[in-house]
Scaffold this motif. Sequence first.
Motif, PDB file in Angstrom:
ATOM      1  N   LEU A  29     -18.486  -5.579  11.343  1.00  0.00           N
ATOM      2  CA  LEU A  29     -18.771  -4.306  10.697  1.00  0.00           C
ATOM      3  C   LEU A  29     -19.955  -3.580  11.307  1.00  0.00           C
ATOM      4  CD1 LEU A  29     -18.353  -5.375   6.954  1.00  0.00           C
ATOM      5  CD2 LEU A  29     -16.822  -3.893   8.240  1.00  0.00           C
ATOM      6  N   GLN A  30     -20.740  -4.271  12.133  1.00  0.00           N
ATOM      7  CA  GLN A  30     -21.942  -3.689  12.731  1.00  0.00           C
ATOM      8  C   GLN A  30     -22.930  -3.237  11.653  1.00  0.00           C
ATOM      9  OE1 GLN A  30     -22.009  -2.957  16.594  1.00  0.00           O
ATOM     10  NE2 GLN A  30     -20.761  -4.716  16.103  1.00  0.00           N
ATOM     11  N   SER A  31     -22.905  -3.883  10.483  1.00  0.00           N
ATOM     12  CA  SER A  31     -23.759  -3.441   9.384  1.00  0.00           C
ATOM     13  C   SER A  31     -24.031  -4.600   8.430  1.00  0.00           C
ATOM     14  CB  SER A  31     -23.099  -2.287   8.621  1.00  0.00           C
ATOM     15  OG  SER A  31     -23.829  -1.965   7.466  1.00  0.00           O
ATOM     16  N   SER A  32     -25.281  -5.057   8.397  1.00  0.00           N
ATOM     17  CA  SER A  32     -25.657  -6.075   7.420  1.00  0.00           C
ATOM     18  C   SER A  32     -25.715  -5.477   6.020  1.00  0.00           C
ATOM     19  CB  SER A  32     -27.010  -6.689   7.784  1.00  0.00           C
ATOM     20  OG  SER A  32     -28.017  -5.693   7.830  1.00  0.00           O
ATOM     21  N   THR A  33     -25.918  -4.146   5.917  1.00  0.00           N
ATOM     22  CA  THR A  33     -25.918  -3.486   4.616  1.00  0.00           C
ATOM     23  C   THR A  33     -24.548  -3.591   3.958  1.00  0.00           C
ATOM     24  OG1 THR A  33     -27.610  -1.912   5.321  1.00  0.00           O
ATOM     25  CG2 THR A  33     -26.285  -1.300   3.419  1.00  0.00           C
ATOM     26  N   ALA A  34     -23.487  -3.331   4.734  1.00  0.00           N
ATOM     27  CA  ALA A  34     -22.127  -3.443   4.192  1.00  0.00           C
ATOM     28  C   ALA A  34     -21.830  -4.877   3.766  1.00  0.00           C
ATOM     29  CB  ALA A  34     -21.114  -2.976   5.238  1.00  0.00           C
TER      30      ALA A  34
ATOM     31  N   ILE B  50     -38.116   3.961   9.281  1.00  0.00           N
ATOM     32  CA  ILE B  50     -37.028   4.453  10.144  1.00  0.00           C
ATOM     33  C   ILE B  50     -35.706   3.766   9.786  1.00  0.00           C
ATOM     34  CG2 ILE B  50     -36.170   4.502  12.517  1.00  0.00           C
ATOM     35  CD1 ILE B  50     -39.020   4.850  13.459  1.00  0.00           C
ATOM     36  N   ALA B  51     -35.753   2.443   9.593  1.00  0.00           N
ATOM     37  CA  ALA B  51     -34.537   1.701   9.248  1.00  0.00           C
ATOM     38  C   ALA B  51     -34.008   2.122   7.881  1.00  0.00           C
ATOM     39  CB  ALA B  51     -34.822   0.198   9.275  1.00  0.00           C
ATOM     40  N   PHE B  52     -34.923   2.386   6.952  1.00  0.00           N
ATOM     41  CA  PHE B  52     -34.508   2.804   5.607  1.00  0.00           C
ATOM     42  C   PHE B  52     -33.860   4.190   5.638  1.00  0.00           C
ATOM     43  CE2 PHE B  52     -35.734   5.263   1.797  1.00  0.00           C
ATOM     44  CZ  PHE B  52     -34.907   4.632   0.878  1.00  0.00           C
TER      45      PHE B  52
ATOM     46  N   LEU C 100     -36.992  -5.518   8.052  1.00  0.00           N
ATOM     47  CA  LEU C 100     -37.427  -5.417   6.659  1.00  0.00           C
ATOM     48  C   LEU C 100     -36.858  -4.162   6.001  1.00  0.00           C
ATOM     49  CD1 LEU C 100     -39.204  -6.441   4.322  1.00  0.00           C
ATOM     50  CD2 LEU C 100     -41.101  -5.138   5.310  1.00  0.00           C
ATOM     51  N   GLY C 101     -36.940  -3.027   6.689  1.00  0.00           N
ATOM     52  CA  GLY C 101     -36.420  -1.786   6.123  1.00  0.00           C
ATOM     53  C   GLY C 101     -34.926  -1.798   5.925  1.00  0.00           C
ATOM     54  N   GLY C 102     -34.201  -2.550   6.760  1.00  0.00           N
ATOM     55  CA  GLY C 102     -32.749  -2.623   6.618  1.00  0.00           C
ATOM     56  C   GLY C 102     -32.292  -3.329   5.361  1.00  0.00           C
ATOM     57  N   ALA C 103     -33.190  -4.085   4.715  1.00  0.00           N
ATOM     58  CA  ALA C 103     -32.822  -4.794   3.482  1.00  0.00           C
ATOM     59  C   ALA C 103     -33.033  -3.936   2.240  1.00  0.00           C
ATOM     60  CB  ALA C 103     -33.648  -6.081   3.360  1.00  0.00           C
TER      61      ALA C 103
ATOM     62  N   ARG D 174     -36.596 -11.549   3.752  1.00  0.00           N
ATOM     63  CA  ARG D 174     -37.037 -10.829   4.945  1.00  0.00           C
ATOM     64  C   ARG D 174     -38.529 -10.516   4.887  1.00  0.00           C
ATOM     65  NH1 ARG D 174     -32.512  -6.608   7.256  1.00  0.00           N
ATOM     66  NH2 ARG D 174     -30.645  -7.798   6.761  1.00  0.00           N
ATOM     67  N   ALA D 175     -39.027 -10.168   3.692  1.00  0.00           N
ATOM     68  CA  ALA D 175     -40.454  -9.875   3.557  1.00  0.00           C
ATOM     69  C   ALA D 175     -41.295 -11.114   3.841  1.00  0.00           C
ATOM     70  CB  ALA D 175     -40.742  -9.344   2.154  1.00  0.00           C
TER      71      ALA D 175
END
Length: 282
Positions: free
Chosen positions: A61-66, A183-185, A220-223, A248-249
């Motif tokens: 999916l190229q996305s850990s958020t998904a 930036i990641a957020f 960190l921001g991606g989580a 992650r933190a």
Amino acid sequence: MESTIVMINLFGAVALLLFGLAQVKDGVSRAFGARLRSGLATGTRSGLRSFASGFVATVALQSSTATALMVASFVERELVKPRMAQVVLLGANVGTAVTAWIVATGIAWLSPLVILAGMILHRSGSSARQGGGTALIGIGLMLLSLHLLSSATEPMRQSPALGAFIALLDNAWPVALAFAAGIAFISSSSLAAVVLILSLASTGILSAGLVIVLVLGANLGGAVPPVIASLGGPAAAKRVTLGNLIVRAIGCLIALPLAGYGAERCRWRRQNCRSTPISAST
């Protein structure tokens, strides 16, 4: 005027990268969505299988958020145990890192061929093939965005304003960590943030220590987006995404003081690589 053109090129390349990521996610969901979800839901009987499921899903999916949102929904429906869900998300974190490494290995020249193959598949009658074609087009656009990012960031090496900003970040690593996390957020993608950081690093304007800190901040921001997306859900789903953010933190808190040591090791290896051919020839 020149700086304005550079910023337009940079933002355009980042937008193309984000669009490519979205295309990959949509294409894979259309082609393998049901099988991917069922595999992720059933592949959590052991820690190793849970880790592998999260890794494969994130690379696809190229996305850990998904992946995080899917796992949270499975926990909500009691298809996945909360303990195994955290192992799945650890695999997703590694999948993001491997994907960033693959994207940044200098294969941008393949983008026209990948886009062509994607267009051929997309024109076929099968829905699964169309989804696969969309995913290939997205991958090709991501590779193309890397080339554009490299071209856009090259003139930044001579920018006095950017040099002063980088020096500020290099002397305040917690600020650099928060900046990369932001930036990641904003982009809702740690992968996009990491690729942007690597593109800047390729110009030589970032120190090795600062690169490590910025990558930590991007992860960190991606989580954060999954936590925000699950705020309206049940407590079980919120615990999964919040637990991933906490993990992650904690990792950032452990790794941040070691970033200087990692930078010294990188510098030592580069010096040895340069000196080895000379000593061999003498």
